[in-house]
Design a protein around this motif. Structure first.
Motif, PDB file in Angstrom:
ATOM      1  N   SER A 131       0.835  -1.202   0.000  1.00 40.25           N
ATOM      2  CA  SER A 131       0.000   0.000   0.000  1.00 40.25           C
ATOM      3  C   SER A 131       0.870   1.252   0.000  1.00 40.25           C
ATOM      4  O   SER A 131       2.051   1.217   0.358  1.00 40.25           O
ATOM      5  CB  SER A 131      -0.918  -0.009   1.239  1.00 40.25           C
ATOM      6  N   ALA A 132       0.254   2.353  -0.424  1.00 36.43           N
ATOM      7  CA  ALA A 132       0.919   3.655  -0.439  1.00 36.43           C
ATOM      8  C   ALA A 132      -0.179   4.723  -0.438  1.00 36.43           C
ATOM      9  O   ALA A 132      -1.329   4.434  -0.790  1.00 36.43           O
ATOM     10  CB  ALA A 132       1.806   3.804  -1.669  1.00 36.43           C
ATOM     11  N   ARG A 166      -6.424  -3.470   2.910  1.00 40.88           N
ATOM     12  CA  ARG A 166      -5.675  -3.302   4.162  1.00 40.88           C
ATOM     13  C   ARG A 166      -6.425  -3.940   5.330  1.00 40.88           C
ATOM     14  O   ARG A 166      -5.820  -4.577   6.203  1.00 40.88           O
ATOM     15  CB  ARG A 166      -5.431  -1.818   4.433  1.00 40.88           C
ATOM     16  N   GLU A 174       4.074  -0.850   3.631  1.00 40.38           N
ATOM     17  CA  GLU A 174       3.952   0.534   3.165  1.00 40.38           C
ATOM     18  C   GLU A 174       5.144   0.887   2.280  1.00 40.38           C
ATOM     19  O   GLU A 174       6.288   0.889   2.734  1.00 40.38           O
ATOM     20  CB  GLU A 174       3.920   1.487   4.367  1.00 40.38           C
TER      21      GLU A 174
END
Length: 206
Positions: A131-132, A166, A174
Motif C-alpha cells: 500500500s501507499a 488493508r 507501506e
C-alpha cells in the motif's frame, strides 16, 4: 509450508516488493508471469486462445492487443477464455508449490494482483498487501506511457479498494515510506512466518 499471498492495487509497488521477498530466498510465483508463459507460441494457453479467438494468436503466441479487441467485440468471449485459462494458471501454481514443498521451503510467496477479487485469499495461509498514499499511487501510475486519469479510474473501479485490502490483510507493507522501510517490513514478515508454527496451515492440510 506456509503460502503467503501478495497483492496490492495498481501503482502500490507490488512487483518491487515481490523482488524483496525473492532476495531473501523466498520462492516467488508470479500470476502475470505464468499467463505470459502460457501465452507464448505453442504453449497450452496459446493453443486454447487459438480455438476461441484465432485472430489473436500469431507466430509469437497470443497478441494481447488483438485479444482485447476480440473480447470487446464479443460479450461471450471473456468467460470462455477465463474458463480455459484459469485451470492452466492454477496447474502452473500448484506445480510451483509442489516443487517448493519438495525442496523443503518453509515459505512461498504467491504474487496475485487480483487476489481478493478472485477469492484466492481463501486458499492462501496469510495475505500481505502492498500500500501507499493515494496521491503517490496516482503519481506513479500516471507516469506510465499512455496512462490517463480516465484509464486509471477505470482500472481502480475493477479492483477492491485499498482500504478494504488493508482491512483484510494479515500484513501491510507501506511503500510510501521508502524502499528501506518496505524492505525492513518484508524482512520482519519473513522472520515471523518462517519462525512460526507450521501446523494447521491450509497448504499442509490440503
Amino acid at each position: 509450508m506456509i503460502t503467503l499471498g501478495l497483492t496490492g492495487s495498481i501503482g502500490m509497488g507490488k512487483s518491487t516488493t515481490a523482488k524483496m521477498f525473492a532476495a531473501l530466498g523466498v520462492p516467488v510465483w508470479d500470476a502475470d508471469a505464468a499467463v505470459h508463459r502460457l501465452y507464448a507460441a505453442g504453449a497450452a494457453g496459446a493453443r486454447a486462445i487459438a480455438e476461441l479467438a484465432p485472430r489473436a494468436v500469431g507466430a509469437e503466441g497470443v497478441d494481447r492487443a488483438a485479444l482485447r479487441d476480440a473480447v470487446l467485440a464479443d460479450d461471450t468471449l471473456l468467460p470462455r477464455i477465463e474458463a480455459a485459462i484459469h485451470p492452466l494458471v492454477a496447474a502452473d501454481r500448484e506445480a510451483f508449490i509442489a516443487d517448493a514443498r519438495a525442496v523443503g521451503a518453509p515459505l512461498v510467496l504467491l504474487d496475485i494482483p487480483l487476489l481478493f477479487e478472485t477469492g484466492a485469499d481463501a486458499w492462501v495461509d496469510r495475505v500481505a498487501v502492498v500500500s501507499a498514499p493515494v496521491e503517490l499511487q496516482r503519481a506513479r501510475v500516471l507516469e506510465r506511457p499512455g496512462m490517463t486519469e480516465a484509464a486509471l479510474d477505470a482500472i481502480l473501479a475493477r479492483q477492491v479498494p485499498d482500504a478494504e485490502k488493508r482491512r483484510r490483510a494479515d500484513f501491510v507493507i507501506e511503500t510510501g515510506e521508502g524502499m528501506d522501510a518496505a524492505r525492513a517490513a518484508v524482512h520482519q514478515i519473513v522472520e515471523s512466518l518462517t519462525g512460526a508454527d507450521k501446523q494447521g496451515s491450509k497448504s499442509d492440510d490440503a
